[in-house]
Write a protein that holds these residues in place. Sequence first.
Motif, mmCIF file in Angstrom:
data_model
loop_
_atom_site.group_PDB
_atom_site.id
_atom_site.type_symbol
_atom_site.label_atom_id
_atom_site.label_comp_id
_atom_site.label_asym_id
_atom_site.label_seq_id
_atom_site.Cartn_x
_atom_site.Cartn_y
_atom_site.Cartn_z
ATOM 1 N N GLN A 1 -56.420 -9.811 9.331
ATOM 2 C CA GLN A 1 -56.079 -10.471 8.116
ATOM 3 C C GLN A 1 -55.912 -9.014 7.213
ATOM 4 O O GLN A 1 -54.839 -8.556 6.340
ATOM 5 N N ARG A 2 -57.595 -9.004 7.092
ATOM 6 C CA ARG A 2 -57.480 -7.882 5.614
ATOM 7 C C ARG A 2 -56.336 -6.920 5.828
ATOM 8 O O ARG A 2 -55.735 -5.731 5.418
ATOM 9 N N ALA A 3 -56.622 -5.903 7.095
ATOM 10 C CA ALA A 3 -56.152 -4.170 7.154
ATOM 11 C C ALA A 3 -54.905 -4.348 7.153
ATOM 12 O O ALA A 3 -54.115 -3.662 6.938
ATOM 13 N N MET A 4 -53.984 -5.519 7.741
ATOM 14 C CA MET A 4 -52.709 -5.926 8.400
ATOM 15 C C MET A 4 -52.399 -6.204 6.446
ATOM 16 O O MET A 4 -51.163 -5.040 6.218
ATOM 17 N N LEU A 5 -52.882 -6.570 5.096
ATOM 18 C CA LEU A 5 -52.142 -6.875 4.492
ATOM 19 C C LEU A 5 -52.621 -4.836 3.838
ATOM 20 O O LEU A 5 -51.471 -4.359 2.794
ATOM 21 N N VAL A 6 -53.654 -4.529 3.301
ATOM 22 C CA VAL A 6 -53.993 -3.401 3.291
ATOM 23 C C VAL A 6 -52.949 -2.494 3.193
ATOM 24 O O VAL A 6 -52.451 -2.307 2.804
ATOM 25 N N LEU A 7 -52.247 -2.238 4.401
ATOM 26 C CA LEU A 7 -51.705 -1.250 5.694
ATOM 27 C C LEU A 7 -50.163 -1.413 4.841
ATOM 28 O O LEU A 7 -50.050 -0.850 4.596
ATOM 29 N N ARG A 8 -49.955 -2.789 5.222
ATOM 30 C CA ARG A 8 -48.316 -3.443 5.028
ATOM 31 C C ARG A 8 -48.061 -3.008 3.221
ATOM 32 O O ARG A 8 -47.518 -2.112 2.913
ATOM 33 N N VAL B 1 -45.133 -3.143 16.982
ATOM 34 C CA VAL B 1 -44.994 -4.448 16.284
ATOM 35 C C VAL B 1 -44.194 -5.211 15.890
ATOM 36 O O VAL B 1 -44.979 -5.537 15.040
ATOM 37 N N GLY B 2 -44.371 -6.301 17.006
ATOM 38 C CA GLY B 2 -44.634 -7.540 16.471
ATOM 39 C C GLY B 2 -45.488 -8.383 16.302
ATOM 40 O O GLY B 2 -46.104 -9.058 15.911
ATOM 41 N N THR B 3 -46.872 -7.435 16.912
ATOM 42 C CA THR B 3 -47.709 -8.516 16.877
ATOM 43 C C THR B 3 -48.232 -8.198 14.867
ATOM 44 O O THR B 3 -49.099 -8.954 14.308
ATOM 45 N N VAL B 4 -47.643 -6.836 14.237
ATOM 46 C CA VAL B 4 -47.834 -6.955 13.299
ATOM 47 C C VAL B 4 -47.338 -7.120 11.974
ATOM 48 O O VAL B 4 -47.625 -8.609 11.087
ATOM 49 N N ARG B 5 -45.630 -8.085 12.488
ATOM 50 C CA ARG B 5 -44.356 -8.861 11.796
ATOM 51 C C ARG B 5 -45.796 -10.009 11.914
ATOM 52 O O ARG B 5 -45.912 -10.518 10.923
ATOM 53 N N SER B 6 -45.930 -10.397 12.886
ATOM 54 C CA SER B 6 -46.315 -11.658 13.505
ATOM 55 C C SER B 6 -48.199 -12.207 12.227
ATOM 56 O O SER B 6 -47.809 -12.779 11.719
ATOM 57 N N THR B 7 -48.584 -10.816 12.921
ATOM 58 C CA THR B 7 -49.953 -11.429 11.871
ATOM 59 C C THR B 7 -49.883 -10.933 10.677
ATOM 60 O O THR B 7 -50.822 -11.450 9.701
ATOM 61 N N THR B 8 -49.298 -10.057 10.187
ATOM 62 C CA THR B 8 -48.390 -10.134 8.849
ATOM 63 C C THR B 8 -47.796 -11.455 7.655
ATOM 64 O O THR B 8 -48.789 -11.941 6.804
ATOM 65 N N HIS B 9 -47.506 -12.820 8.490
ATOM 66 C CA HIS B 9 -46.172 -12.994 8.490
ATOM 67 C C HIS B 9 -48.171 -14.535 8.086
ATOM 68 O O HIS B 9 -47.267 -14.647 7.264
ATOM 69 N N ARG B 10 -48.326 -14.288 9.106
ATOM 70 C CA ARG B 10 -49.602 -15.853 9.386
ATOM 71 C C ARG B 10 -50.700 -14.997 7.884
ATOM 72 O O ARG B 10 -51.255 -15.957 7.301
ATOM 73 N N SER B 11 -50.804 -13.598 8.050
ATOM 74 C CA SER B 11 -52.079 -13.803 6.595
ATOM 75 C C SER B 11 -51.455 -13.718 5.362
ATOM 76 O O SER B 11 -52.153 -14.693 4.479
ATOM 77 N N LEU B 12 -49.918 -13.688 4.881
ATOM 78 C CA LEU B 12 -49.457 -14.032 3.849
ATOM 79 C C LEU B 12 -49.276 -15.086 3.360
ATOM 80 O O LEU B 12 -49.666 -15.562 2.505
ATOM 81 N N ALA B 13 -49.341 -16.743 5.031
ATOM 82 C CA ALA B 13 -49.241 -17.598 4.778
ATOM 83 C C ALA B 13 -50.696 -17.399 4.301
ATOM 84 O O ALA B 13 -51.271 -19.357 3.955
ATOM 85 N N ARG B 14 -52.049 -17.788 4.868
ATOM 86 C CA ARG B 14 -52.994 -17.719 5.271
ATOM 87 C C ARG B 14 -53.656 -17.972 3.653
ATOM 88 O O ARG B 14 -53.856 -18.842 2.884
ATOM 89 N N LEU B 15 -53.466 -16.201 3.139
ATOM 90 C CA LEU B 15 -53.496 -16.220 1.872
ATOM 91 C C LEU B 15 -53.277 -17.178 0.812
ATOM 92 O O LEU B 15 -54.127 -16.958 -0.427
ATOM 93 N N ARG B 16 -51.382 -17.330 0.597
ATOM 94 C CA ARG B 16 -51.445 -18.557 -0.578
ATOM 95 C C ARG B 16 -51.987 -19.467 0.351
ATOM 96 O O ARG B 16 -52.758 -20.688 -1.602
ATOM 97 N N ALA B 17 -52.600 -20.213 1.110
ATOM 98 C CA ALA B 17 -53.302 -21.125 1.694
ATOM 99 C C ALA B 17 -54.872 -21.413 0.972
ATOM 100 O O ALA B 17 -55.377 -22.314 -0.346
ATOM 101 N N VAL B 18 -55.106 -20.121 0.795
ATOM 102 C CA VAL B 18 -56.358 -19.839 0.336
ATOM 103 C C VAL B 18 -56.613 -19.671 -0.848
ATOM 104 O O VAL B 18 -57.885 -19.657 -1.694
ATOM 105 N N ALA B 19 -55.883 -18.959 -1.344
ATOM 106 C CA ALA B 19 -55.784 -18.351 -3.067
ATOM 107 C C ALA B 19 -54.817 -18.819 -3.896
ATOM 108 O O ALA B 19 -53.951 -18.137 -4.134
ATOM 109 N N PRO B 20 -54.613 -20.492 -3.475
ATOM 110 C CA PRO B 20 -53.477 -20.511 -4.794
ATOM 111 C C PRO B 20 -53.397 -20.354 -6.417
ATOM 112 O O PRO B 20 -52.698 -19.640 -6.671
ATOM 113 N N GLU B 21 -54.991 -19.728 -7.046
ATOM 114 C CA GLU B 21 -55.563 -18.962 -7.934
ATOM 115 C C GLU B 21 -54.018 -17.851 -8.018
ATOM 116 O O GLU B 21 -53.890 -17.459 -9.352
#
Length: 170
Positions: free
Chosen positions: A115-122, A140-160
């Motif tokens: 997830q970190r790699a996807m967000l850093v690269l994108r 490309v579909g994997t990149v899209r879905s992983t990026t989407h899930r990574s952003l959702a998890r980032l919002r969930a684990v880091a509301p600060e």
Amino acid sequence: MDATVERDFREFVEARSPSLMRMAFLLTGGDQHAAEDLLQTALAKVAARWRSVDSPEKYVRQVIYRQQVSWWRLKWHRHETNVAVPPDEAREDGTSAVDLKMTVRAALARLTPRQRAMLVLRFFEDLPEAEVARLLDCSVGTVRSTTHRSLARLRAVAPELEETLKEVRQ
């Protein structure tokens, strides 16, 4: 390696190491030692092929990305890194940018390496989805879905992170 090639490689390392280190630091979730290991491993691999490298910056970055991916796949690299949490108090002395960096670092450390790699690269490297897919050897579909899930998890684990961004915008 002859003297000219070695000199060229050393000049490249001296000039580009700070930028490459920042990227490695983000990819490893803020683990300074792991970032140093990642960069050193990548540079050692590149040094062996330096004569045949056409675009050094691009090639080194690709080696770093792929090395990080291969480390994810090893069981002994599947541990979370603990990092200090920044204070919750608002500061009016111009440190909001530092707070944001610390918050982002802590938030990225809570994600999986993939997830970190996807967000850093994108978003930090600003690469298009097709380039990320090519670098990480996925669709490309994997990149899209992983990026989407990574952003959702980032919002969930880091509301600060949202709170810190609001402070920076003001």
